[in-house]
Design an enzyme around this catalytic site. Sequence first.
Site, mmCIF file in Angstrom:
data_model
loop_
_atom_site.group_PDB
_atom_site.id
_atom_site.type_symbol
_atom_site.label_atom_id
_atom_site.label_comp_id
_atom_site.label_asym_id
_atom_site.label_seq_id
_atom_site.Cartn_x
_atom_site.Cartn_y
_atom_site.Cartn_z
ATOM 1 N N THR A 1 9.794 -13.325 -5.831
ATOM 2 C CA THR A 1 8.841 -12.604 -6.661
ATOM 3 C C THR A 1 9.569 -11.632 -7.578
ATOM 4 O O THR A 1 10.651 -11.138 -7.253
ATOM 5 C CB THR A 1 7.802 -11.847 -5.818
ATOM 6 O OG1 THR A 1 6.849 -11.228 -6.683
ATOM 7 C CG2 THR A 1 8.452 -10.795 -4.936
ATOM 8 N N ARG A 2 8.953 -11.384 -8.740
ATOM 9 C CA ARG A 2 9.441 -10.344 -9.648
ATOM 10 C C ARG A 2 8.305 -9.367 -9.960
ATOM 11 O O ARG A 2 8.434 -8.531 -10.853
ATOM 12 C CB ARG A 2 9.974 -10.953 -10.954
ATOM 13 C CG ARG A 2 9.064 -11.910 -11.645
ATOM 14 C CD ARG A 2 9.578 -12.307 -13.021
ATOM 15 N NE ARG A 2 8.678 -11.867 -14.059
ATOM 16 C CZ ARG A 2 7.640 -12.579 -14.503
ATOM 17 N NH1 ARG A 2 7.382 -13.769 -13.984
ATOM 18 N NH2 ARG A 2 6.864 -12.102 -15.443
ATOM 19 N N HIS B 1 0.402 -7.939 -3.380
ATOM 20 C CA HIS B 1 -0.880 -7.420 -2.922
ATOM 21 C C HIS B 1 -1.347 -8.234 -1.710
ATOM 22 O O HIS B 1 -0.583 -9.039 -1.161
ATOM 23 C CB HIS B 1 -1.888 -7.473 -4.076
ATOM 24 C CG HIS B 1 -1.450 -6.690 -5.280
ATOM 25 N ND1 HIS B 1 -1.486 -5.317 -5.323
ATOM 26 C CD2 HIS B 1 -0.915 -7.098 -6.478
ATOM 27 C CE1 HIS B 1 -1.016 -4.905 -6.500
ATOM 28 N NE2 HIS B 1 -0.667 -5.962 -7.209
ATOM 29 N N HIS C 1 -0.808 -12.069 -1.593
ATOM 30 C CA HIS C 1 0.561 -12.517 -1.364
ATOM 31 C C HIS C 1 0.915 -12.421 0.124
ATOM 32 O O HIS C 1 1.580 -13.312 0.673
ATOM 33 C CB HIS C 1 1.537 -11.676 -2.185
ATOM 34 C CG HIS C 1 1.280 -11.707 -3.654
ATOM 35 N ND1 HIS C 1 0.636 -10.670 -4.307
ATOM 36 C CD2 HIS C 1 1.543 -12.650 -4.596
ATOM 37 C CE1 HIS C 1 0.550 -10.973 -5.588
ATOM 38 N NE2 HIS C 1 1.074 -12.160 -5.795
#
Length: 575
Positions: free
Chosen positions: A199-200, A204, A207
Amino acid sequence: MANIPHGGVLKDLVARDEPLRESLKAEAKTLPDIILTERQLCDLELITNGGFSPLEGFLNEADYNSVVENLRLADGTLFPIPVTLDVSQEDIDHLKIAPGSRIALRDPRDDEALAIITVEDIYKPDRVKEAVNVFGADDPAHPSVAYLHKRVKEFYIGGKVQAIQPPTHFDYVALRYTPAELRAHFKKLAWRKVVGFQTRNPMHRAHRELTVRAARLRQANVLIHPVVGLTKPGDVDHYTRVRVYEAIMAKYPNGMGHLALLPLAMRMAGPREAVWHAIIRKNYGVTHFIVGRDHAGPGKNSQGKDFYGPYDAQELVKKYHDELSIEMVPFQQMTYVPSSDEYVPVDEVPAGLQTLDISGTELRRRLKTGAAIPDWFSYDAVVKTLRESYPPRLKQGFVLFLTGLHNSGKDTIAKALQVTLNEQGGRSVSLLLGEGLRPELDHAFGIPPEERAKNLTRLGFVAAELARAGAAVIAAPIAPSKASRDAIKDVVTHSAGAGANFFTIHVATPLEHCETYDRRGVYAKARAGELKHVPGIDETYEAPEKADLVVDVTTQSIPEIVHSIVLLLEQTSLL
């Protein structure tokens, strides 16, 4: 059991060259050196710690051409992204770079020698071909294509490196693992199956639910492995994101998840990048890897369409499944079901059942305006962290960049703006007049364009730091070249955080008017040959093509111009 490294052997060059460290360090003092860029620094760290295995250096011409054309190194090993070291003709001449040369590679932050490269070859890449093959199009709307054409130098040098030491990090040191360290961690905890999540962005509840679900279905553990090197311009800064990740890790079942940071410079290359990410995670010991919809996509192209299809990345990873030896986990779109207070995959929701979602655009709107963010969407600690780093627009900094000819009225407008914004209150207001930060030294005239550009770069850096701190910055240089203006905007938008609000205001007063009312006689001296490098006379002023506002003191009064700028700020909710 951790996954086998790509190519069969983990190329941990730091460990390999540890016995030679002192002799290499001493040799580096005698060698010509290259100060690495931020991207090159990230690349070198992953070359020397084994994250880019089987690479042992920057690609030579044969490997580069093979990767660009076939997604493979010259020996046939799958590797989809060209990892290159770019230099200019000036560098080649000044450093006397030639095949066989040994050059020290230095950290731009502390000037420490990190490695020595033995040059195999020097070659000139076909940038258009690289853009089309690697990124899908030679389109400047793609951030890496823009980087390739604007910031990458004209030659590449290939060669293997010997590692002296890894870069020194002062942030989140406990969360920074090399591949060997992470593999040892998995072994210590007896983690045989590990689902990696790339992820970048901030994470929340959706996820968290996605990764927990993926791990439970495979009786595995979860590695949250976010990128903290270069990401897409405009992304949330990594300091904020890591605080978010730390907060959300507490919400995982005890012992299920682990957080480690990846110093990768992303290329946003979509399908190719997904394969690259899988190789990197394989080198870190991961056995399963989540690939999302439009994985590592940069957004819209110049025609307003997505650069890549939503499932192109997943299809390419599937294509190379046997060579990758890592199980792809397709990203499942999760949605919230109020009746059961849980997240479930969209394709498992019965017809007619109410669901709730908040888009990324809506989330940014709520952060900007201070509107409530429900706890079903995110956790209180996550929202608190995001609000601290990204306050509402009324509290964000901004840069008003006034550019125009000498005596165009830009300085008068800037001073009037300062008074108006100070009257409104709510922010500190900083005024930066002229071509640099030292009016007594950084003269607007009589200096060559390259020296003017250096002064403007310093001005841009200071403007970005002030805007990051929430200030209203008014900068009013002549800045005659498009390149220097673009460089300043680039610095602000990349490094000012929530204050990366940049407005170009072209004070388009005609030269005739500027010259007629020039009490200092600058133009007269320039026409007489007594003063050099005066934009509009012996140096071209390149008018901005896409200014946010164009004003002219011959048709508008200063109060009218100031009011139009205030309205621009109000239109964007900054006032």
